[in-house]
Design a protein around this motif. Structure first.
Motif, short mmCIF file in Angstrom:
data_model
loop_
_atom_site.label_atom_id
_atom_site.label_comp_id
_atom_site.label_asym_id
_atom_site.label_seq_id
_atom_site.Cartn_x
_atom_site.Cartn_y
_atom_site.Cartn_z
N THR A 174 69.96 26.28 -45.00
CA THR A 174 68.61 25.99 -44.50
C THR A 174 68.62 25.84 -42.98
N CYS A 175 69.61 25.14 -42.46
CA CYS A 175 69.67 24.92 -41.02
C CYS A 175 69.97 26.23 -40.28
N GLN A 176 70.75 27.11 -40.90
CA GLN A 176 71.01 28.43 -40.29
C GLN A 176 69.71 29.22 -40.16
N ILE A 177 68.90 29.21 -41.23
CA ILE A 177 67.62 29.93 -41.21
C ILE A 177 66.67 29.28 -40.19
N ALA A 178 66.62 27.94 -40.20
CA ALA A 178 65.72 27.22 -39.28
C ALA A 178 66.09 27.50 -37.82
N LEU A 179 67.39 27.58 -37.54
CA LEU A 179 67.83 27.91 -36.18
C LEU A 179 67.32 29.28 -35.75
N GLN A 180 67.44 30.25 -36.65
CA GLN A 180 67.00 31.60 -36.32
C GLN A 180 65.48 31.65 -36.19
N ARG A 181 64.78 30.83 -36.98
CA ARG A 181 63.32 30.79 -36.84
C ARG A 181 62.94 30.23 -35.45
N LEU A 182 63.63 29.17 -35.03
CA LEU A 182 63.33 28.60 -33.71
C LEU A 182 63.56 29.62 -32.60
N ASN A 183 64.64 30.36 -32.72
CA ASN A 183 64.93 31.37 -31.70
C ASN A 183 63.89 32.50 -31.74
N TRP A 184 63.44 32.84 -32.95
CA TRP A 184 62.42 33.88 -33.08
C TRP A 184 61.11 33.40 -32.44
N ASP A 193 53.34 18.38 -36.99
CA ASP A 193 53.06 17.31 -36.03
C ASP A 193 54.40 16.74 -35.55
N LYS A 194 54.61 16.76 -34.24
CA LYS A 194 55.89 16.31 -33.69
C LYS A 194 56.16 14.83 -33.94
N ILE A 195 55.15 14.09 -34.31
CA ILE A 195 55.36 12.68 -34.65
C ILE A 195 56.35 12.55 -35.81
N ALA A 196 56.39 13.58 -36.67
CA ALA A 196 57.24 13.53 -37.86
C ALA A 196 58.70 13.85 -37.57
N ILE A 197 59.00 14.33 -36.37
CA ILE A 197 60.37 14.79 -36.08
C ILE A 197 61.43 13.69 -36.28
N PRO A 198 61.24 12.47 -35.74
CA PRO A 198 62.28 11.44 -35.94
C PRO A 198 62.49 11.11 -37.42
N ILE A 199 61.42 11.14 -38.20
CA ILE A 199 61.53 10.86 -39.64
C ILE A 199 62.38 11.93 -40.32
N LEU A 200 62.08 13.17 -40.02
CA LEU A 200 62.79 14.29 -40.65
C LEU A 200 64.25 14.35 -40.18
N GLY A 203 65.47 19.85 -43.21
CA GLY A 203 65.91 20.86 -42.26
C GLY A 203 64.90 21.98 -42.14
N GLU A 204 64.37 22.42 -43.26
CA GLU A 204 63.36 23.48 -43.25
C GLU A 204 62.09 23.01 -42.54
N ALA A 205 61.73 21.75 -42.76
CA ALA A 205 60.53 21.19 -42.12
C ALA A 205 60.69 21.15 -40.60
N LEU A 206 61.88 20.80 -40.12
CA LEU A 206 62.12 20.80 -38.67
C LEU A 206 61.97 22.22 -38.11
N GLY A 207 62.44 23.20 -38.87
CA GLY A 207 62.26 24.59 -38.46
C GLY A 207 60.79 24.98 -38.42
N ALA A 208 60.02 24.46 -39.37
CA ALA A 208 58.59 24.77 -39.43
C ALA A 208 57.84 24.18 -38.24
#
Length: 302
Positions: free
Chosen positions: A123-133, A69-76, A94-99
């Motif tokens: 974690t942020c490296q993996i999350a970045l690649q997930r977003l691009n995927w 839920d994007k509502i959680a983005i500012p919290i994370l 960081g992983e949650a933001l990627g999720a």
């Protein structure tokens, strides 16, 4: 979940945010809120990031990511940026933001992909690649997990165990590709693939080793017990790995698992001993006729 009053949700939030309650009760409240979803549940979860328990705050971030839920983005974002939070908590944010997978998160993840805390950076490296995927290559069949989880990386389409094991253990490969191999081995679920996953505990990255333990918890397969037991018993292992091994043993819930967990209820590391407490509660649930683990709605209304 429908037809749940805001008052009921807030009552569950009160259980989560009450430090005088046992950790196992607070965990059940957290996962109940995750299942309910919505802004009130997210607000209840967000209030708990001031708690003293690193383990609980790590799980808060995990649940917010799984809710997508994007509502959680500012919290994370605030948790990831807060250097006073433990790296274990920041990594999970960081992983949650990627999720959640919002392309607008690329900038903040890029900012922290070289964080001094290696767990956060990786974690942020993996999350970045997930977003691009997700943006450019997303495959609906690979996106759906039979374990009902939003994974940090999609499984590889490769199904040869030796090839997957080789990729997973290749430290010259990106963590994202190694994670993809790891999730493919999980999905195969054979003795050969489980033994290959067990080798993942030899990887140099604590983040990687912690993900292996998490995967074994998802699989709930008794064939992984020797690997998890050895990991929990290794007092030199990173606490984020040992804690995940403890929770995995709790999910598998055999008598052997329970016996091992009881031995570490007084571990000097709070994250480990709290994980053992929660894991024993999970074991009790797995061996009971209870309909669901996240049952706080029933308990606050009864």
């Amino acid at each position: 979940m429908a037809n749940i009053s805001e008052t009921a949700v807030k009552n569950i939030g009160n259980v989560l945010n009450d430090p005088s309650r046992p950790m196992k009760e607070r965990f059940r409240a957290l996962f109940t809120l995750r299942n309910i979803g919505g802004e009130t549940a997210i607000n209840c979860i967000s209030k708990c990031f001031n708690d003293d328990s690193v383990l609980l705050k790590h799980e808060l971030a995990y649940c917010l990511g799984q809710m997508q839920d994007k509502i959680a983005i500012p919290i994370l974002r605030n948790v990831l940026e807060n250097k006073n939070q433990d790296p274990i908590v920041r990594h999970e944010a960081g992983e949650a933001l990627g999720a959640i997978g919002d392309p607008n998160l690329l900038e903040i993840l890029e900012k922290y992909q070289n964080d001094p805390a290696i767990e956060v950076a990786e974690t942020c490296q993996i999350a970045l690649q997930r977003l691009n995927w997700v943006r450019y290559e997303s495959n609906e069949n690979l996106s759906k997990s039979k374990f009902l989880s939003i994974d940090p990386a999609p499984p590889s389409s490769e199904e040869n165990v030796e090839s997957l094991r080789s990729t997973m253990m290749d430290e010259t490969e990106s963590l994202f590709e190694r994670y993809r191999a790891m999730f493919s081995l999980r999905n195969l679920g054979t003795t050969e693939s489980i033994n290959a996953l067990g080798e993942g505990f030899k990887a140099s990255s604590a983040l990687f080793r912690h993900e292996v333990a998490f995967i074994f918890g998802q699989m709930q397969d008794e064939r992984s017990i020797p690997f998890l037991k050895q990991t929990l018993e290794d007092i030199k292992e990173h606490e984020m790995v040992r804690h995940e091994a403890a929770e995995a043993l709790g999910s598998i819930a055999t008598d052997e698992c329970v016996e091992v967990l009881k031995r570490y209820l007084n571990d000097p590391r709070p994250v480990v001993r709290e994980s053992c407490e929660v894991a024993l509660d999970m074991s009790e649930y797995e061996n009971s006729p209870e309909f669901q683990y996240a049952n706080t709605l029933v308990t606050v209304e009864s």
